[in-house]
Scaffold this active site. Sequence first.
Site, PDB file in Angstrom:
ATOM      1  CG  PHE A   1      16.512  29.383  56.640  1.00  0.00           C
ATOM      2  CD1 PHE A   1      16.008  30.547  56.071  1.00  0.00           C
ATOM      3  CD2 PHE A   1      17.607  28.782  56.035  1.00  0.00           C
ATOM      4  CE1 PHE A   1      16.574  31.087  54.925  1.00  0.00           C
ATOM      5  CE2 PHE A   1      18.184  29.315  54.897  1.00  0.00           C
ATOM      6  CZ  PHE A   1      17.671  30.466  54.336  1.00  0.00           C
ATOM      7  CB  SER A   2      14.133  28.157  53.505  1.00  0.00           C
ATOM      8  OG  SER A   2      13.818  28.045  52.136  1.00  0.00           O
ATOM      9  CD  GLN A   3      11.435  21.367  52.528  1.00  0.00           C
ATOM     10  OE1 GLN A   3      11.171  20.248  52.948  1.00  0.00           O
ATOM     11  NE2 GLN A   3      12.127  21.545  51.407  1.00  0.00           N
TER      12      GLN A   3
ATOM     13  CG  HIS B   1      15.771  32.251  50.518  1.00  0.00           C
ATOM     14  ND1 HIS B   1      14.673  32.617  51.272  1.00  0.00           N
ATOM     15  CD2 HIS B   1      15.872  30.903  50.652  1.00  0.00           C
ATOM     16  CE1 HIS B   1      14.132  31.544  51.828  1.00  0.00           C
ATOM     17  NE2 HIS B   1      14.849  30.494  51.476  1.00  0.00           N
TER      18      HIS B   1
END
Length: 528
Positions: free
Chosen positions: A198-200, A302
């Site tokens: 997720f994300s990074q 996000h």
Amino acid sequence: MSFVFAVPEMVAATASDLASLGAALSEATAAAAIPTTQVLAAAADEVSAAIAELFGAHGQEFQALSAQASAFHDRFVRALSAAAGWYVDAEAANAALVDTAATGASELGSGGRTALILGSTGTPRPPFDYMQQVYDRYIAPHYLGYAFSGLYTPAQFQPWTGIPSLTYDQSVAEGAGYLHTAIMQQVAAGNDVVVLGFSQGASVATLEMRHLASLPAGVAPSPDQLSFVLLGNPNNPNGGILARFPGLYLQSLGLTFNGATPDTDYATTIYTTQYDGFADFPKYPLNILADVNALLGIYYSHSLYYGLTPEQVASGIVLPVSSPDTNTTYILLPNEDLPLLQPLRGIVPEPLLDLIEPDLRAIIELGYDRTGYADVPTPAALFPVHIDPIAVPPQIGAAIGGPLTALDGLLDTVINDQLNPVVTSGIYQAGAELSVAAAGYGAPAGVTNAIFIGQQVLPILVEGPGALVTADTHYLVDAIQDLAAGDLSGFNQNLQLIPATNIALLVFAAGIPAVAAVAILTGQDFPV
């Protein structure tokens, strides 16, 4: 491996004791301030007055030295506490790899199935609730019988995760190393693996996918042994902010816009919440409303992935791809609420927001091209244009290509490698000195918080013009080289990237100080 945490506990206890001692010394110093700095003369004669003045001066010097010692003591306690945290992180990383190996060994020969779950920026060790939520929504419906576990990654992003900490590029690269080791250990143990990032964490998975694709046959896991699930992917080919502005580099953040997640031999599913500013950034930044909506979407959209219901996830829209042989499935999760209107909810009556939202959404959607293929890397542009390439004599390209490339490299070296690091370190140093001075004067927490936020934000703003210059030069050089090579389509695309990038950077340059001001006024950390 619980014994490895004994040292951090001792260090933390020592830091706590030192903090208590510092508080006691500060109280004693404050209590002695008036008696030692305002000494009264024993008599009215000049000698008594001079003696009183002498002792008072020594008392004032003592108070000044005590303030400096108190500031040093405070910094030492913070450093000691931070060292304990770093030690724990390092041991946790080693423990994660050892635990992964142990799990794989225990399941050797049993056809084990493991889901490795990565966190986002600021969450190096994914919490259990988060892992359970994303497992239930994104893994369990498609990968039956998998046992999930969290994988440690640095998950840092200087300055948002502290000063000093790893830059985004450094953190992602280090995390990819941990992920590769964990995958290979599981595969060697005979286990099937699904990776969720997720994300990074999605960027970490992207680097690992590129690395696996570069390995020779027989070294990388087979396609039936490994799969990926990515959420809020900044490297989304058509929408990820790191793919919208390819080649852009922000030195103050240590952030390279390194392009799109590849389509590999491994089955991959990428989920994107509509208007997530990291994963669904507008293609046409000239649409300012779409830019601001995406900027707010970083905060409001996000974080929606693990809060959606299973029904909402199941209702996601499968986006078209360029070939039926593509191994990646791209799913858009519709967002019922525009991030642009979220700050107004609770202030403006809901019926009024409901009235304007459809028209506002239509305007914002003009900043996107939802007809493009989800698997095709799609950089930003000004407006939809389709131009066929024409032929240009190749000797033109040979004549101008070298000098232009040299100019691009020279500007990048001077600005990003020489000037910007000096600016960043200077601001960090000044902020550290201001923090010490503030502590010495007993400044309230709001002041020290404002100083720290200034440390985080000022390098980005000061170095902004340099980022514009290097980005514009890079895209201009590419445009001229495309023109010389007879590629009018590439020429047009790179020319559009110049104002498109500038607009996007200017929107962020306006938004970051606004967010910083709110954080300072409310006494909160800068939101990450």
